[in-house]
Design a protein around this motif. Sequence first.
Motif, PDB file in Angstrom:
ATOM      1  N   GLY A 340     -64.568   4.677  22.596  1.00  0.00           N
ATOM      2  CA  GLY A 340     -63.637   3.903  23.398  1.00  0.00           C
ATOM      3  C   GLY A 340     -63.944   2.425  23.208  1.00  0.00           C
ATOM      4  O   GLY A 340     -65.050   2.065  22.817  1.00  0.00           O
ATOM      5  N   ALA A 341     -62.917   1.591  23.478  1.00  0.00           N
ATOM      6  CA  ALA A 341     -63.105   0.143  23.318  1.00  0.00           C
ATOM      7  C   ALA A 341     -62.614  -0.550  24.577  1.00  0.00           C
ATOM      8  O   ALA A 341     -61.677  -0.082  25.237  1.00  0.00           O
ATOM      9  CB  ALA A 341     -62.330  -0.350  22.104  1.00  0.00           C
ATOM     10  N   PHE A 342     -63.248  -1.665  24.903  1.00  0.00           N
ATOM     11  CA  PHE A 342     -62.841  -2.402  26.099  1.00  0.00           C
ATOM     12  C   PHE A 342     -63.241  -3.865  25.953  1.00  0.00           C
ATOM     13  O   PHE A 342     -63.976  -4.238  25.048  1.00  0.00           O
ATOM     14  CB  PHE A 342     -63.484  -1.796  27.356  1.00  0.00           C
ATOM     15  CG  PHE A 342     -64.977  -1.981  27.440  1.00  0.00           C
ATOM     16  CD1 PHE A 342     -65.836  -1.168  26.730  1.00  0.00           C
ATOM     17  CD2 PHE A 342     -65.530  -2.999  28.227  1.00  0.00           C
ATOM     18  CE1 PHE A 342     -67.220  -1.336  26.802  1.00  0.00           C
ATOM     19  CE2 PHE A 342     -66.899  -3.174  28.314  1.00  0.00           C
ATOM     20  CZ  PHE A 342     -67.745  -2.338  27.601  1.00  0.00           C
ATOM     21  N   GLY A 343     -62.733  -4.678  26.881  1.00  0.00           N
ATOM     22  CA  GLY A 343     -63.148  -6.079  26.880  1.00  0.00           C
ATOM     23  C   GLY A 343     -62.297  -6.929  27.803  1.00  0.00           C
ATOM     24  O   GLY A 343     -61.137  -6.619  28.078  1.00  0.00           O
ATOM     25  N   SER A 344     -62.881  -8.008  28.254  1.00  0.00           N
ATOM     26  CA  SER A 344     -62.160  -9.004  29.037  1.00  0.00           C
ATOM     27  C   SER A 344     -61.629 -10.076  28.085  1.00  0.00           C
ATOM     28  O   SER A 344     -62.194 -10.299  27.013  1.00  0.00           O
ATOM     29  CB  SER A 344     -63.132  -9.610  30.052  1.00  0.00           C
ATOM     30  OG  SER A 344     -62.677 -10.875  30.460  1.00  0.00           O
ATOM     31  N   PHE A 345     -60.535 -10.715  28.485  1.00  0.00           N
ATOM     32  CA  PHE A 345     -59.971 -11.755  27.625  1.00  0.00           C
ATOM     33  C   PHE A 345     -59.319 -12.828  28.498  1.00  0.00           C
ATOM     34  O   PHE A 345     -59.094 -12.629  29.698  1.00  0.00           O
ATOM     35  CB  PHE A 345     -58.947 -11.166  26.640  1.00  0.00           C
ATOM     36  CG  PHE A 345     -57.701 -10.658  27.298  1.00  0.00           C
ATOM     37  CD1 PHE A 345     -57.683  -9.432  27.948  1.00  0.00           C
ATOM     38  CD2 PHE A 345     -56.533 -11.417  27.272  1.00  0.00           C
ATOM     39  CE1 PHE A 345     -56.537  -8.975  28.582  1.00  0.00           C
ATOM     40  CE2 PHE A 345     -55.373 -10.947  27.895  1.00  0.00           C
ATOM     41  CZ  PHE A 345     -55.382  -9.724  28.552  1.00  0.00           C
TER      42      PHE A 345
END
Length: 401
Positions: A340-345
């Motif tokens: 899975g992939a995630f992140g704030s931007f």
Amino acid sequence: MGDYLQAFKVTDKVYWVGAIDWDLRNFHGYATDLGTTYNAFLILDEKVTLIDTVKAPFFDEMVGRISSVISPDKIDYIISNHSEMDHSGSLPKAYSLMKPEKIFASPMGEKNLKAHFHDLPVDVVKTGDSLSLGDSTLHFIETKMLHWPDSMVSYLDTEKLLFSQDAFGMHLAGSGRWYTDYEEYTLRTEAQKYFANILLLYSSKILDLLKSLPGLNLDIKIVAPDHGPMWKGDGIGYILDLYRQFAEQKPSLKGVVIYDTMWHSTELMARSILDGMVAADLEGERINLSASDRSMAITKLMDAGVVVVGSPTLNNNMYPTVADFLVYMRGLRPQNKIGGAFGSFGWSGEAAKQITGILQECNFELPYPELKVKYIPTASDLEKCFNFGKDLAEKLKEKLQ
Ligand code: FEO
């Protein structure tokens, strides 16, 4: 040579004459916190034979240890089981000092050594070839792509000793030469780190080698790798079993969250994702790439069934530490992962998508789209993160049923 260095007697005929690199902290990108050894071995027979040499700066140490047993100019043969420079770097100097009758290497070893050292004369030995040293005979077995095209192992019949070059080794400096000189935790941890960082890509070839060993009918009493301690007695079964486990890459009920963070938003997401996985009864581990290096991260994910990678978006890209790790991981190709992939931007938010792209290249199973949060996650965002981790864990549990 007056260095007061000692060889270590392995058997009546064989001495360890290698070098201990207490200070090594980086082996081509792999953090070697405990240093390493470059093992070379001297066989005393009618034809005195040196198995491998050491990294170039350690030439004098090897010569000092050889000199405690025999004058180096008495060496008749040098066997190069592997042409990587940590074992071949001293070969030109050894050739000049020892003036051996012959240097032997595999067919690819001969090509590689010539490409490294140009005018070094090398004779070729292939799988099935043997070399009489007098009382004893060396038998050669090529182990192509374990982990270089030139790699081979040599078996000394009278001593029942397999010189296994990089295979079954670990980066571990120490004064003990046998595995029994170290605690089991250290052996397992360092063997796993070595496998993850050096051999993971070649897992299927290791399984092939392990399957082929009984058919070779070798009675092996000692395994002497080119790094770390030697194996004998129960230690041989122990390291073969560990390698089998590592190479099979069976996923366990473990999830790792690997990430970096700019203003702690991606970290807040990582924390909730991990707690979601733990709530679904996985063993969980969070790895911040600013605190742990790439080689620790690849080691920790080796037996994990779920690997989730997160990054903030910086100038339309992943964070540099995350890109570094993913390129490293793409080279080593871990198998059987749910990802899975995630992140704030802030405004463009490309990073999570870029992570997904690399996880796809690595054949990770990606059951859910990437999870993105603008700036600082709200309670509702963190609930989504928690559920993301939980759902990924449930997918793993279904897969392992
Ligand atoms: Fe220890 Fe592949 O060199």
